[in-house]
Design a protein around this motif. Sequence first.
Motif, PDB file in Angstrom:
ATOM      1  N   THR A  31       0.833  -1.203   0.000  1.00 49.23           N
ATOM      2  CA  THR A  31       0.000   0.000   0.000  1.00 49.23           C
ATOM      3  C   THR A  31       0.861   1.243   0.000  1.00 49.23           C
ATOM      4  OG1 THR A  31      -1.659   1.228   1.290  1.00 49.23           O
ATOM      5  CG2 THR A  31      -0.090  -0.098   2.523  1.00 49.23           C
ATOM      6  N   TRP A  32       0.290   2.335  -0.443  1.00 54.41           N
ATOM      7  CA  TRP A  32       0.958   3.626  -0.284  1.00 54.41           C
ATOM      8  C   TRP A  32       0.109   4.574   0.568  1.00 54.41           C
ATOM      9  CZ3 TRP A  32      -1.011   2.065  -5.064  1.00 54.41           C
ATOM     10  CH2 TRP A  32      -2.089   2.798  -5.556  1.00 54.41           C
ATOM     11  N   SER A  33      -1.139   4.238   0.822  1.00 56.89           N
ATOM     12  CA  SER A  33      -1.993   5.084   1.647  1.00 56.89           C
ATOM     13  C   SER A  33      -1.715   4.877   3.137  1.00 56.89           C
ATOM     14  CB  SER A  33      -3.467   4.793   1.369  1.00 56.89           C
ATOM     15  OG  SER A  33      -3.829   5.213   0.066  1.00 56.89           O
ATOM     16  N   LEU A  34      -1.528   3.625   3.535  1.00 55.39           N
ATOM     17  CA  LEU A  34      -1.245   3.325   4.939  1.00 55.39           C
ATOM     18  C   LEU A  34       0.261   3.208   5.104  1.00 55.39           C
ATOM     19  CD1 LEU A  34      -4.257   2.187   4.457  1.00 55.39           C
ATOM     20  CD2 LEU A  34      -3.859   1.024   6.616  1.00 55.39           C
ATOM     21  N   LYS A  35       0.876   4.319   5.400  1.00 54.51           N
ATOM     22  CA  LYS A  35       2.335   4.349   5.507  1.00 54.51           C
ATOM     23  C   LYS A  35       2.754   3.822   6.877  1.00 54.51           C
ATOM     24  CE  LYS A  35       2.681   8.266   2.346  1.00 54.51           C
ATOM     25  NZ  LYS A  35       3.198   7.466   1.236  1.00 54.51           N
ATOM     26  N   GLU A  36       3.771   2.983   6.852  1.00 58.04           N
ATOM     27  CA  GLU A  36       4.199   2.316   8.074  1.00 58.04           C
ATOM     28  C   GLU A  36       4.601   3.303   9.165  1.00 58.04           C
ATOM     29  OE1 GLU A  36       7.018  -1.502   9.241  1.00 58.04           O
ATOM     30  OE2 GLU A  36       7.313  -0.440   7.342  1.00 58.04           O
ATOM     31  N   ALA A  37       5.179   4.429   8.756  1.00 54.63           N
ATOM     32  CA  ALA A  37       5.648   5.405   9.745  1.00 54.63           C
ATOM     33  C   ALA A  37       4.545   6.343  10.228  1.00 54.63           C
ATOM     34  CB  ALA A  37       6.796   6.231   9.147  1.00 54.63           C
ATOM     35  N   ASP A  38       3.355   6.248   9.654  1.00 57.33           N
ATOM     36  CA  ASP A  38       2.255   7.142  10.007  1.00 57.33           C
ATOM     37  C   ASP A  38       1.506   6.574  11.213  1.00 57.33           C
ATOM     38  OD1 ASP A  38       0.037   8.735  10.222  1.00 57.33           O
ATOM     39  OD2 ASP A  38      -0.483   8.660   8.090  1.00 57.33           O
ATOM     40  N   PRO A  39       1.511   7.268  12.333  1.00 57.62           N
ATOM     41  CA  PRO A  39       0.822   6.739  13.516  1.00 57.62           C
ATOM     42  C   PRO A  39      -0.677   6.571  13.290  1.00 57.62           C
ATOM     43  CG  PRO A  39       1.549   9.021  13.867  1.00 57.62           C
ATOM     44  CD  PRO A  39       2.198   8.552  12.605  1.00 57.62           C
ATOM     45  N   SER A  85     -16.678  -1.314   5.621  1.00 52.73           N
ATOM     46  CA  SER A  85     -17.438  -1.420   6.869  1.00 52.73           C
ATOM     47  C   SER A  85     -17.565  -0.016   7.433  1.00 52.73           C
ATOM     48  CB  SER A  85     -16.716  -2.319   7.881  1.00 52.73           C
ATOM     49  OG  SER A  85     -15.590  -1.656   8.441  1.00 52.73           O
ATOM     50  N   ASP A  86     -18.539   0.184   8.290  1.00 58.13           N
ATOM     51  CA  ASP A  86     -18.707   1.508   8.893  1.00 58.13           C
ATOM     52  C   ASP A  86     -17.452   1.914   9.657  1.00 58.13           C
ATOM     53  OD1 ASP A  86     -21.213   1.624   7.837  1.00 58.13           O
ATOM     54  OD2 ASP A  86     -22.286   1.431   9.739  1.00 58.13           O
ATOM     55  N   GLU A  87     -16.926   0.984  10.442  1.00 62.62           N
ATOM     56  CA  GLU A  87     -15.761   1.303  11.265  1.00 62.62           C
ATOM     57  C   GLU A  87     -14.536   1.614  10.408  1.00 62.62           C
ATOM     58  OE1 GLU A  87     -13.541  -0.569  15.188  1.00 62.62           O
ATOM     59  OE2 GLU A  87     -14.355  -1.944  13.685  1.00 62.62           O
ATOM     60  N   GLY A  88     -14.252   0.738   9.451  1.00 62.46           N
ATOM     61  CA  GLY A  88     -13.066   0.926   8.624  1.00 62.46           C
ATOM     62  C   GLY A  88     -13.112   2.180   7.780  1.00 62.46           C
ATOM     63  N   SER A  89     -14.252   2.436   7.140  1.00 63.56           N
ATOM     64  CA  SER A  89     -14.321   3.596   6.258  1.00 63.56           C
ATOM     65  C   SER A  89     -14.230   4.906   7.038  1.00 63.56           C
ATOM     66  CB  SER A  89     -15.601   3.567   5.411  1.00 63.56           C
ATOM     67  OG  SER A  89     -16.760   3.677   6.213  1.00 63.56           O
ATOM     68  N   GLU A  90     -14.733   4.927   8.256  1.00 62.67           N
ATOM     69  CA  GLU A  90     -14.578   6.122   9.082  1.00 62.67           C
ATOM     70  C   GLU A  90     -13.120   6.316   9.508  1.00 62.67           C
ATOM     71  OE1 GLU A  90     -17.286   6.390  12.318  1.00 62.67           O
ATOM     72  OE2 GLU A  90     -19.064   6.090  11.085  1.00 62.67           O
ATOM     73  N   LEU A  91     -12.426   5.208   9.789  1.00 60.98           N
ATOM     74  CA  LEU A  91     -11.016   5.305  10.151  1.00 60.98           C
ATOM     75  C   LEU A  91     -10.172   5.790   8.977  1.00 60.98           C
ATOM     76  CD1 LEU A  91     -10.639   2.073  12.310  1.00 60.98           C
ATOM     77  CD2 LEU A  91     -10.424   4.437  13.109  1.00 60.98           C
ATOM     78  N   LEU A  92     -10.545   5.402   7.747  1.00 59.38           N
ATOM     79  CA  LEU A  92      -9.794   5.869   6.569  1.00 59.38           C
ATOM     80  C   LEU A  92      -9.830   7.384   6.440  1.00 59.38           C
ATOM     81  CD1 LEU A  92     -10.690   3.238   3.810  1.00 59.38           C
ATOM     82  CD2 LEU A  92      -8.470   3.600   4.897  1.00 59.38           C
ATOM     83  N   LEU A  93     -10.873   7.982   6.964  1.00 59.19           N
ATOM     84  CA  LEU A  93     -10.994   9.436   6.900  1.00 59.19           C
ATOM     85  C   LEU A  93      -9.848  10.125   7.633  1.00 59.19           C
ATOM     86  CD1 LEU A  93     -12.823  11.682   5.805  1.00 59.19           C
ATOM     87  CD2 LEU A  93     -14.146  11.544   7.915  1.00 59.19           C
ATOM     88  N   THR A  94      -9.262   9.447   8.602  1.00 54.48           N
ATOM     89  CA  THR A  94      -8.143  10.041   9.341  1.00 54.48           C
ATOM     90  C   THR A  94      -6.888  10.151   8.485  1.00 54.48           C
ATOM     91  OG1 THR A  94      -7.305   7.923  10.221  1.00 54.48           O
ATOM     92  CG2 THR A  94      -9.041   9.032  11.475  1.00 54.48           C
ATOM     93  N   LEU A  95      -6.856   9.449   7.336  1.00 55.66           N
ATOM     94  CA  LEU A  95      -5.682   9.473   6.460  1.00 55.66           C
ATOM     95  C   LEU A  95      -5.805  10.529   5.369  1.00 55.66           C
ATOM     96  CD1 LEU A  95      -5.114   5.630   5.995  1.00 55.66           C
ATOM     97  CD2 LEU A  95      -4.150   7.165   7.723  1.00 55.66           C
ATOM     98  N   ASP A  96      -6.755  11.447   5.518  1.00 56.75           N
ATOM     99  CA  ASP A  96      -6.975  12.514   4.532  1.00 56.75           C
ATOM    100  C   ASP A  96      -7.415  11.949   3.193  1.00 56.75           C
ATOM    101  OD1 ASP A  96      -7.170  15.189   3.886  1.00 56.75           O
ATOM    102  OD2 ASP A  96      -5.106  15.341   3.165  1.00 56.75           O
ATOM    103  N   LEU A  97      -8.197  10.856   3.244  1.00 56.32           N
ATOM    104  CA  LEU A  97      -8.789  10.271   2.054  1.00 56.32           C
ATOM    105  C   LEU A  97     -10.266  10.644   1.994  1.00 56.32           C
ATOM    106  CD1 LEU A  97      -7.366   6.640   2.404  1.00 56.32           C
ATOM    107  CD2 LEU A  97      -6.487   8.435   0.897  1.00 56.32           C
ATOM    108  N   PRO A 145     -13.387  -1.028  -2.740  1.00 53.15           N
ATOM    109  CA  PRO A 145     -13.017   0.379  -2.926  1.00 53.15           C
ATOM    110  C   PRO A 145     -12.453   0.990  -1.647  1.00 53.15           C
ATOM    111  CG  PRO A 145     -15.181  -0.067  -3.880  1.00 53.15           C
ATOM    112  CD  PRO A 145     -14.809  -1.271  -3.067  1.00 53.15           C
ATOM    113  N   GLN A 146     -11.361   1.723  -1.781  1.00 52.83           N
ATOM    114  CA  GLN A 146     -10.795   2.456  -0.643  1.00 52.83           C
ATOM    115  C   GLN A 146     -11.280   3.896  -0.632  1.00 52.83           C
ATOM    116  OE1 GLN A 146      -6.331   2.987   0.742  1.00 52.83           O
ATOM    117  NE2 GLN A 146      -6.844   4.617  -0.706  1.00 52.83           N
ATOM    118  N   ASP A 147     -10.978   4.625  -1.714  1.00 53.72           N
ATOM    119  CA  ASP A 147     -11.330   6.041  -1.772  1.00 53.72           C
ATOM    120  C   ASP A 147     -11.829   6.384  -3.162  1.00 53.72           C
ATOM    121  OD1 ASP A 147      -8.711   5.576  -2.756  1.00 53.72           O
ATOM    122  OD2 ASP A 147      -8.210   7.688  -2.578  1.00 53.72           O
ATOM    123  N   ILE A 148     -12.443   7.540  -3.269  1.00 56.52           N
ATOM    124  CA  ILE A 148     -13.049   7.970  -4.525  1.00 56.52           C
ATOM    125  C   ILE A 148     -12.643   9.408  -4.833  1.00 56.52           C
ATOM    126  CG2 ILE A 148     -15.032   6.414  -4.545  1.00 56.52           C
ATOM    127  CD1 ILE A 148     -16.641   8.581  -3.130  1.00 56.52           C
ATOM    128  N   GLY A 149     -12.812   9.775  -6.099  1.00 57.23           N
ATOM    129  CA  GLY A 149     -12.470  11.120  -6.529  1.00 57.23           C
ATOM    130  C   GLY A 149     -13.627  11.806  -7.231  1.00 57.23           C
TER     131      GLY A 149
END
Length: 445
Positions: free
Chosen positions: A52-60, A342-354, A154-158
């Motif tokens: 992946t490139w969205s979930l960077k290992e160094a990103d808390p 999932s509701d939980e996962g997609s809300e958490l993705l929002l924290t990655l500026d997606l 799907p992860q994110d949309i444009g």
Amino acid sequence: MESHGTRRIVNRRTRLVTMASLTVGALALAGCAGGADDGGGGGEDVTLQFWTWSLKEADPKAQAIIDQYEAENPGVTIELAEVGGTADTSSKLLAADRADDTPDIVQVEYRAIPSLVTAGVIKDITENVADNTPYVADNIWALTTLGDQVYGVPQDIGPMTMTYRADLFEQYGVEPPTTWAEYAAAAETIHAQDPSVYIGSFSSTEFEFFAANATQAGAEWWSTDGDAWSVGIDGEESLATADFWQDLVDRDLMSVEPLLTPEWNAKVNEGKLLSWTAAAWAPSVIYSVAPETAGNWASIPLPQWTEGDPAVPFLGGSAYLVPEKSAHAEAAAKFAAWLGASDEGSELLLTLDLYPAGTAGREATLENDPPALMPQQTDFWEVADEIVENTTIPVTWGPNVNVAMGAFVDALSAAALDGGSFRDVYSEIQGVVVDDLEKTGYTVK
């Protein structure tokens, strides 16, 4: 009527077709959904390798998402490996497949999915994600659906937007354009007042934008009919968009240069480039290179070819795929479904500026502050959500999209710099794509 902040986003896509209706013969190339899999369901510990490139290992923030899933699924460990963009990832995945050493989950952009399916390197995960289908809108699932099979989560949309310098548009007496004709008129008005200022830049590298722009006008660059592919890059709807951009470039109403170079960044900061027609992810990109301009921008829906018709395709975004040779395919599909659908996962993705693809993540944006680039635009997320609702035009990507992209970028760049014909470029790429399809064994109408 329920407000944007409280209403539940519902699936309303009754006329969608899938991103590409792959033929029975093409699907056969993908093979049966097999491969080794312990499923994570036998009580054994499972380690999932995730490219992946969205979930960077160094990103808390990314690590917090992984920690959450691992806490809820004892015995499952997610190992992140950062990879390049879609082209790099696809080539690495093909090599890994040949070496029988694939990861378990791979993030790629939507345009790469058909070629990976026909190469037989990713799994049909339709059954794995069946319980998650209500949590993502139909028009977004279509981005990962070929025929009746789902090949990715799907992860994110444009959602397509125009982000512009509201203060300078006002200074030059220009209203935000709602049609492409108004966009051209605005470009002329701005440049006439200051020849060093342009409404935007023309970058030949933006292959996906030109494809989406032509699709918005009614073109189909790839489509299928039975067991045959059709290519419409030189169709009249497509050529009309080539003419439009040719006119702006020929009249020096667009700055011909690639995006995000030091020169482009400087012009954005100096107020010399006043807009970017892209997608809802554009504000965060602009802010990263021109933070001092924050507060002066706004975003609106993409200009329309036909006044009153807001239908557009998506631009960009990516999905999670499970390689055919994943050693833990069932567990990988379960994690991918949780993360993106999932509701939980997609809300958490929002924290990655997606901009999350999942419905819950989309709803959560409606309660968020606007992007840092336009803190004053309190309706930004409502505008973006309405654009998603109007994103009813699917883009069909062919199995040789990388061939088309390479040839298109080179030819269009030369034409833009040397005064060549954009129409000729589109016709040339038509021939390149058709020849390549036939050479690799596809039937072409």
